[in-house]
Motif scaffolding. Structure first.
Motif, short mmCIF file in Angstrom:
data_model
loop_
_atom_site.label_atom_id
_atom_site.label_comp_id
_atom_site.label_asym_id
_atom_site.label_seq_id
_atom_site.Cartn_x
_atom_site.Cartn_y
_atom_site.Cartn_z
N HIS A 168 0.63 -1.41 -0.06
CA HIS A 168 -0.12 0.14 0.08
C HIS A 168 0.89 1.39 -0.08
O HIS A 168 0.28 2.27 0.01
CB HIS A 168 -0.91 0.12 1.32
CG HIS A 168 -1.82 -1.11 1.30
ND1 HIS A 168 -3.03 -1.17 0.11
CD2 HIS A 168 -1.87 -2.19 2.10
CE1 HIS A 168 -3.57 -2.28 0.50
NE2 HIS A 168 -3.13 -3.09 1.52
N ASP A 175 -2.43 2.71 -2.06
CA ASP A 175 -3.47 3.60 -1.43
C ASP A 175 -2.76 4.44 -0.19
O ASP A 175 -2.41 3.73 0.84
CB ASP A 175 -4.66 2.90 -0.96
CG ASP A 175 -5.86 3.75 -0.18
OD1 ASP A 175 -5.54 4.84 -0.11
OD2 ASP A 175 -6.96 3.20 -0.21
N ALA A 176 -2.70 5.62 -0.19
CA ALA A 176 -2.10 6.49 1.01
C ALA A 176 -2.83 6.38 2.24
O ALA A 176 -2.21 6.14 3.41
CB ALA A 176 -1.88 7.90 0.66
N ASP A 177 -4.12 6.17 2.28
CA ASP A 177 -5.05 6.15 3.56
C ASP A 177 -4.88 4.74 4.07
O ASP A 177 -4.65 4.63 5.34
CB ASP A 177 -6.57 6.41 3.21
CG ASP A 177 -6.87 7.82 3.07
OD1 ASP A 177 -6.05 8.66 3.49
OD2 ASP A 177 -7.73 8.19 2.49
N GLN A 178 -4.90 3.89 3.24
CA GLN A 178 -4.75 2.30 3.62
C GLN A 178 -3.35 2.08 4.21
O GLN A 178 -2.89 1.64 5.28
CB GLN A 178 -4.97 1.32 2.73
CG GLN A 178 -5.03 -0.09 3.19
CD GLN A 178 -5.68 -0.41 4.17
OE1 GLN A 178 -6.86 0.06 4.18
NE2 GLN A 178 -5.60 -1.33 4.92
N ARG A 180 -1.39 4.68 5.83
CA ARG A 180 -1.56 5.03 7.05
C ARG A 180 -2.23 4.34 7.87
O ARG A 180 -1.68 4.08 9.07
CB ARG A 180 -2.08 6.61 6.97
CG ARG A 180 -2.27 7.40 8.10
CD ARG A 180 -3.37 8.45 8.15
NE ARG A 180 -4.55 8.11 7.54
CZ ARG A 180 -5.61 7.65 8.13
NH1 ARG A 180 -5.51 7.34 9.51
NH2 ARG A 180 -6.68 7.40 7.33
N ARG A 181 -3.34 3.70 7.72
CA ARG A 181 -3.95 2.79 8.53
C ARG A 181 -3.24 1.77 9.09
O ARG A 181 -3.03 1.11 10.32
CB ARG A 181 -5.30 2.21 8.08
CG ARG A 181 -6.26 3.17 8.19
CD ARG A 181 -7.88 2.59 7.83
NE ARG A 181 -7.95 2.27 6.27
CZ ARG A 181 -8.22 3.13 5.34
NH1 ARG A 181 -8.44 4.30 5.59
NH2 ARG A 181 -8.37 2.75 4.01
#
Length: 191
Positions: A168, A175-178, A180-181
């Motif tokens: 990720h 995906d930057a949000d994934q 980060r999570r």
């Protein structure tokens, strides 16, 4: 140790309810019978509830040896308190699921825990409980983000993190949000 005024009333109620009852039902029945457990008008509602709970649990643990002489064992939990004849209690399958409650027994039989209770003390207990509760909830969520089970080892957490971070990472088209999570989950689990 000071005399607990709930010993006799609780013993009577346990004998009157062979099916058992919850701590809440026991507390309400004691109040219905005229025992006012909230004597301190200056205490916070949380402190009053803590003291009621402590008095009930103290009485239950103090009653254990007395009732054992009468041929009964008490199973104690907040959701269900019940007397059992000693013979059937020790031969039933229930004994396999009743945990050793020595630390709880020791706590509730230590009258200094009651004496040192204050609104600040109870607030700190509640805050500690909610922090542990939230952190265990957050731990479960973090494990789910990494696709791991509850008993995942530190090494399994590291491996899952590296695999998912590589998949990720935004520099690799992920995906930057994934990402980060995944990173936040890893950081929470490695604390």
């Amino acid at each position: 140790m000071p005399d607990n005024p709930l010993l006799a009333p609780i013993a009577r109620l346990l004998h009157a309810h062979p099916e058992g009852l919850s701590e809440y039902a026991l507390m309400k029945q004691l109040e219905f019978d005229g025992l006012h457990l909230d004597q301190d008008a200056d205490a916070s509602p949380e402190l009053l509830l803590f003291r009621k709970h402590f008095l009930i649990m103290n009485a239950l643990y103090r009653l254990r040896p007395v009732l054992a002489e009468e041929g009964f064992e008490i199973s104690i939990s907040a959701l269900h308190i019940q007397l059992h004849p000693l013979d059937s209690f020790h031969h039933s399958t229930e004994t396999a699921i009743i945990p050793d409650d020595q630390p709880l027994r020791d706590y509730y039989l230590d009258w200094s825990e009651f004496e040192k209770s204050s609104s600040d003390y109870v607030r700190a207990l509640l805050d500690g409980f909610w922090q542990r509760y939230m952190s265990s909830d957050q731990r479960g969520e973090a494990l789910a983000v990494l696709g791991l089970q509850e008993r995942a080892s530190t090494e399994q957490i590291r491996i899952a993190y590296r695999r998912l971070a590589a998949r990720h990472h935004p520099d690799r088209g992920g995906d930057a949000d994934q990402f980060r999570r995944v990173r936040e989950a890893y950081e929470l689990l490695m604390v």
